[in-house]
Design an enzyme around this catalytic site. Structure first.
Site, short mmCIF file in Angstrom:
data_model
loop_
_atom_site.label_atom_id
_atom_site.label_comp_id
_atom_site.label_asym_id
_atom_site.label_seq_id
_atom_site.Cartn_x
_atom_site.Cartn_y
_atom_site.Cartn_z
N ARG A 112 0.86 -1.21 0.00
CA ARG A 112 0.00 0.00 0.00
C ARG A 112 0.89 1.25 0.00
O ARG A 112 1.43 1.68 1.03
CB ARG A 112 -0.90 0.01 1.23
CG ARG A 112 -1.75 1.27 1.36
CD ARG A 112 -2.82 1.38 0.33
NE ARG A 112 -3.80 0.30 0.44
CZ ARG A 112 -4.70 0.03 -0.50
NH1 ARG A 112 -4.72 0.74 -1.61
NH2 ARG A 112 -5.57 -0.95 -0.34
N GLN A 130 -8.59 -6.94 -8.94
CA GLN A 130 -8.48 -5.47 -9.01
C GLN A 130 -7.06 -5.07 -9.41
O GLN A 130 -6.08 -5.54 -8.81
CB GLN A 130 -8.81 -4.92 -7.61
CG GLN A 130 -8.40 -3.50 -7.38
CD GLN A 130 -9.57 -2.52 -7.39
OE1 GLN A 130 -10.56 -2.76 -8.06
NE2 GLN A 130 -9.43 -1.45 -6.66
N ARG A 135 1.31 -6.44 -9.83
CA ARG A 135 1.76 -5.92 -8.53
C ARG A 135 1.78 -6.98 -7.43
O ARG A 135 2.21 -6.73 -6.31
CB ARG A 135 0.88 -4.74 -8.10
CG ARG A 135 -0.58 -5.14 -7.87
CD ARG A 135 -1.41 -3.95 -7.40
NE ARG A 135 -2.78 -4.39 -7.07
CZ ARG A 135 -3.64 -3.63 -6.40
NH1 ARG A 135 -3.30 -2.40 -6.01
NH2 ARG A 135 -4.86 -4.08 -6.12
N HIS A 213 0.52 3.51 -10.52
CA HIS A 213 -0.41 3.96 -9.46
C HIS A 213 0.35 4.75 -8.37
O HIS A 213 0.45 4.31 -7.22
CB HIS A 213 -1.04 2.69 -8.87
CG HIS A 213 -2.24 2.92 -8.00
ND1 HIS A 213 -2.22 3.69 -6.86
CD2 HIS A 213 -3.51 2.46 -8.09
CE1 HIS A 213 -3.41 3.68 -6.29
NE2 HIS A 213 -4.20 2.95 -7.01
N ASP A 258 -12.24 9.98 -6.95
CA ASP A 258 -11.79 8.78 -7.67
C ASP A 258 -12.18 8.96 -9.14
O ASP A 258 -13.23 8.51 -9.58
CB ASP A 258 -12.46 7.53 -7.08
CG ASP A 258 -11.75 6.27 -7.53
OD1 ASP A 258 -12.12 5.19 -7.03
OD2 ASP A 258 -10.86 6.36 -8.40
N GLU A 317 -2.20 9.03 -11.21
CA GLU A 317 -1.73 7.79 -11.85
C GLU A 317 -1.73 7.92 -13.38
O GLU A 317 -2.79 8.01 -14.00
CB GLU A 317 -2.65 6.64 -11.43
CG GLU A 317 -2.87 6.55 -9.93
CD GLU A 317 -4.09 5.73 -9.56
OE1 GLU A 317 -4.46 4.82 -10.32
OE2 GLU A 317 -4.68 6.02 -8.49
#
Ligand code: BG6
Length: 360
Positions: A112, A130, A135, A213, A258, A317
């Site tokens: 995170r 997701q 990653r 991201h 978002d 991002e």
């Protein structure tokens, strides 16, 4: 994500950055050493005089990490888990990326903070997990990367590579080579260059979405402005990805955001009023930009994120989401982002943020 574009997005088109580049000898990815090739790719080399050696060590939970150091003092850290940049420091040793104090550093959970790589899917726009699986995978050091055709090679860099495992091929039946170069410029700018090649031997093209991201560290989200996205259209992920048009002023933050901005400029500025610092994000091959802050309620709902941490981070991002990228076998796509952190006296009204965007 299947080879046909995901149903929820407009039909894919081959992004201009996808070019048919002759395949090179398969890169050997078996050895992971603390040295790598000279930038020309001319086979494994020890630390050539012009190259700053790559430091490899054990990071959190014993996960392998690489430390890049530039002679003037800036540095970066990247974990082989996720090919995940977790730190970028300026020449004063100040941390410029946000990393949650509750980040888990334990597969299969993504770390995170820092710069997670979203591939081959963005968000829930497809049938994979997701943000796709890149990653959540272990990358290796690419000791024999195909040469970069342009420019003078950086001094502090590392090349990583990800290829699908048999397990991956069961969920996304596409063969690919994903090469990621992370480098620091002498001025301390952080550059990430992704080269993704379709290596299917059955002639099948594939389609993917992509995002760097990036979690920027900010002093106080209510004192941050983003320049460069004014008046653009965006998909609002808080309103079922409906399309809206942004107003004409810089973006400021008072609640959860978002948004997937479409057709964005190559330069975006993130101004931190309190720190008198401006981040400049430059990008190529990535037409979209996602802006995300979870704010209070969602922050509390994330186990790997501190309740108050939303105040000290902002995700901007560089992405390719609206028009996923389609590659035929042998074709390679390149997507690059370059991050700089420049002092900005914006708070005194002296610095016109547009100059930052129009500057070189
Ligand atoms: O928790 P994750 O999977 O890292 O995703 C975090 C956020 O990533 C952002 O890019 C998305 O736009 C958000 O919708 C999402 O919540």
């Amino acid at each position: 994500m299947s080879s046909t574009p995901p149903t929820t997005m407009p039909p894919a088109s081959t992004a201009p950055a996808a070019v048919a580049v002759p395949a090179t000898a398969a890169a050997t990815t078996t050895t992971t050493t603390t040295t790598a090739t000279t930038p020309s790719g001319a086979g494994p080399a020890l630390t050539a005089p012009e190259r700053v050696p790559v430091e490899r060590s054990k990071g959190i939970n014993g996960l392998d990490k690489i430390v890049l150091r530039e002679v003037r003092g800036s540095s970066a850290e990247v974990y082989l888990y996720g090919g995940h940049v977790t730190s970028w420091k300026n020449d004063h040793g100040e941390e410029l990326l946000f990393l949650s104090s509750k980040a888990i550093f334990k597969p299969p959970k993504a770390i995170r903070g820092g710069i997670p790589i979203c591939f081959p899917q963005f968000s829930n726009l497809g049938f994979l997990e997701q943000h796709g699986f890149a990653r959540n995978r272990f990358w290796t050091i690419d000791t024999d990367p195909p040469p970069f055709p342009t420019g003078t090679p950086p001094k502090a860099f590392v090349d990583l590579i990800l290829k699908p495992t048999d397990e991956d091929l069961k969920i996304w039946p596409q063969s690919f080579e994903f090469r990621l170069r992370i480098s620091l410029s002498p001025a301390g700018d952080l550059m990430l260059t992704s080269r993704i090649r379709n290596t299917n031997s059955d002639g099948k093209p594939f389609t993917f979405a992509f995002a760097y991201h990036t979690y920027f560290s900010v002093s106080d989200i209510s004192e941050v402005r983003v320049e460069g996205l004014e008046t653009l259209d965006y998909l609002d992920s808080l309103q079922n990805k409906e399309r809206f048009t942004e107003q004409g002023d810089a973006i400021t933050f008072e609640s959860e955001v978002d948004k997937i901005y479409l057709g964005t400029p190559t330069k975006i500025a993130i101004l931190d009023h309190e720190k008198k610092r401006t981040f400049v994000l430059r990008k190529d091959g990535l037409p979209d930009a996602v802006v995300w802050n979870p704010w209070e309620k969602k922050a509390k709902a994330m186990a790997d994120f501190g309740d108050e941490e939303y105040k000290h981070m902002l995700c901007v991002e560089a992405a390719a989401v609206e028009k996923p990228i389609t590659l035929k076998p042998g074709e390679e796509w390149r997507g690059r982002q370059e991050l700089s952190a420049v002092p900005s006296s914006y708070c005194s009204g002296q610095l016109d943020p547009r100059r930052v965007l129009q500057g070189s």
